[in-house]
Design a protein around this motif. Structure first.
Motif, PDB file in Angstrom:
ATOM      1  N   ILE A  93       0.838  -1.197   0.000  1.00 58.08           N
ATOM      2  CA  ILE A  93       0.000   0.000   0.000  1.00 58.08           C
ATOM      3  C   ILE A  93       0.878   1.254   0.000  1.00 58.08           C
ATOM      4  O   ILE A  93       0.621   2.206  -0.729  1.00 58.08           O
ATOM      5  N   ARG A  94       1.930   1.245   0.817  1.00 61.26           N
ATOM      6  CA  ARG A  94       2.833   2.400   0.897  1.00 61.26           C
ATOM      7  C   ARG A  94       3.448   2.710  -0.461  1.00 61.26           C
ATOM      8  O   ARG A  94       3.450   3.858  -0.915  1.00 61.26           O
ATOM      9  N   LYS A  95       3.931   1.664  -1.129  1.00 63.76           N
ATOM     10  CA  LYS A  95       4.547   1.866  -2.441  1.00 63.76           C
ATOM     11  C   LYS A  95       3.518   2.315  -3.471  1.00 63.76           C
ATOM     12  O   LYS A  95       3.798   3.174  -4.304  1.00 63.76           O
ATOM     13  N   ALA A 122      -2.375   7.150   8.231  1.00 63.04           N
ATOM     14  CA  ALA A 122      -1.312   7.769   7.440  1.00 63.04           C
ATOM     15  C   ALA A 122      -1.391   7.343   5.979  1.00 63.04           C
ATOM     16  O   ALA A 122      -1.070   8.123   5.081  1.00 63.04           O
ATOM     17  N   LEU A 123      -1.812   6.104   5.745  1.00 63.73           N
ATOM     18  CA  LEU A 123      -1.950   5.597   4.377  1.00 63.73           C
ATOM     19  C   LEU A 123      -3.311   5.965   3.771  1.00 63.73           C
ATOM     20  O   LEU A 123      -3.556   5.688   2.597  1.00 63.73           O
ATOM     21  N   GLU A 124      -4.182   6.529   4.590  1.00 62.55           N
ATOM     22  CA  GLU A 124      -5.532   6.909   4.166  1.00 62.55           C
ATOM     23  C   GLU A 124      -6.328   5.708   3.652  1.00 62.55           C
ATOM     24  O   GLU A 124      -6.943   5.734   2.591  1.00 62.55           O
ATOM     25  N   VAL A 125      -6.279   4.617   4.444  1.00 60.07           N
ATOM     26  CA  VAL A 125      -7.042   3.412   4.137  1.00 60.07           C
ATOM     27  C   VAL A 125      -7.771   2.970   5.402  1.00 60.07           C
ATOM     28  O   VAL A 125      -7.413   3.373   6.507  1.00 60.07           O
ATOM     29  N   GLU A 133      -7.895  -2.894   5.481  1.00 57.49           N
ATOM     30  CA  GLU A 133      -7.077  -3.004   4.272  1.00 57.49           C
ATOM     31  C   GLU A 133      -5.684  -3.532   4.588  1.00 57.49           C
ATOM     32  O   GLU A 133      -5.040  -4.137   3.727  1.00 57.49           O
ATOM     33  N   LEU A 134      -5.216  -3.312   5.802  1.00 55.47           N
ATOM     34  CA  LEU A 134      -3.885  -3.778   6.184  1.00 55.47           C
ATOM     35  C   LEU A 134      -3.844  -5.298   6.335  1.00 55.47           C
ATOM     36  O   LEU A 134      -2.769  -5.883   6.424  1.00 55.47           O
ATOM     37  N   GLU A 149      -3.463   1.423  13.681  1.00 56.20           N
ATOM     38  CA  GLU A 149      -4.428   2.487  13.416  1.00 56.20           C
ATOM     39  C   GLU A 149      -3.728   3.738  12.878  1.00 56.20           C
ATOM     40  O   GLU A 149      -4.193   4.364  11.928  1.00 56.20           O
ATOM     41  N   LYS A 150      -2.586   4.096  13.460  1.00 54.06           N
ATOM     42  CA  LYS A 150      -1.809   5.245  12.971  1.00 54.06           C
ATOM     43  C   LYS A 150      -1.371   5.036  11.520  1.00 54.06           C
ATOM     44  O   LYS A 150      -1.435   5.959  10.703  1.00 54.06           O
TER      45      LYS A 150
END
Length: 114
Positions: A14-16, A57-60, A64-65, A52-53
């Protein structure tokens, strides 16, 4: 692959996709970039608060994680994951998803399972 590794890999994916470096994600999530790296490698036992943070931060959404690669799970688990994903979707989304599924030729599915 254990749950820490799967979760870390999902966060990395997700970050990438969002075009963020580990440092940028760490800054957005108010965490240290070394922690982000260890987490993505499955070396850290991530707390729920930090998850949760990271999701924020990823706006998901948090769930989704935990959407792991389908190739890592068995057929029955795939079906359960699909149903769980659909539960939180609107009726309109469910209709669209059904339309997409119906576009997949059934013989293509049979070839994959043979």
């Amino acid at each position: 692959m254990n749950v820490l590794q799967k979760t870390g890999a999902q966060i990395r994916k997700i970050r990438k996709f969002k075009g963020l470096s580990q440092e940028a994600l760490a800054e957005r999530a108010d965490l240290h970039y070394v922690y982000i790296g260890g987490m993505e490698r499955g070396e850290r036992n991530i707390t729920l608060l930090n998850l949760e943070k990271i999701a924020r931060a990823l706006e998901v959404e948090l769930q989704e994680l935990f959407r792991f690669n389908a190739s890592d799970i068995e057929d029955e688990e795939i079906t359960e994951a699909i149903l769980a994903t659909l539960e939180c979707r609107s009726t309109e989304d469910k209709r669209r998803i059904l339309q997409i599924i119906n576009l997949i030729p059934q013989n293509a599915t049979k070839k994959e399972t043979d």
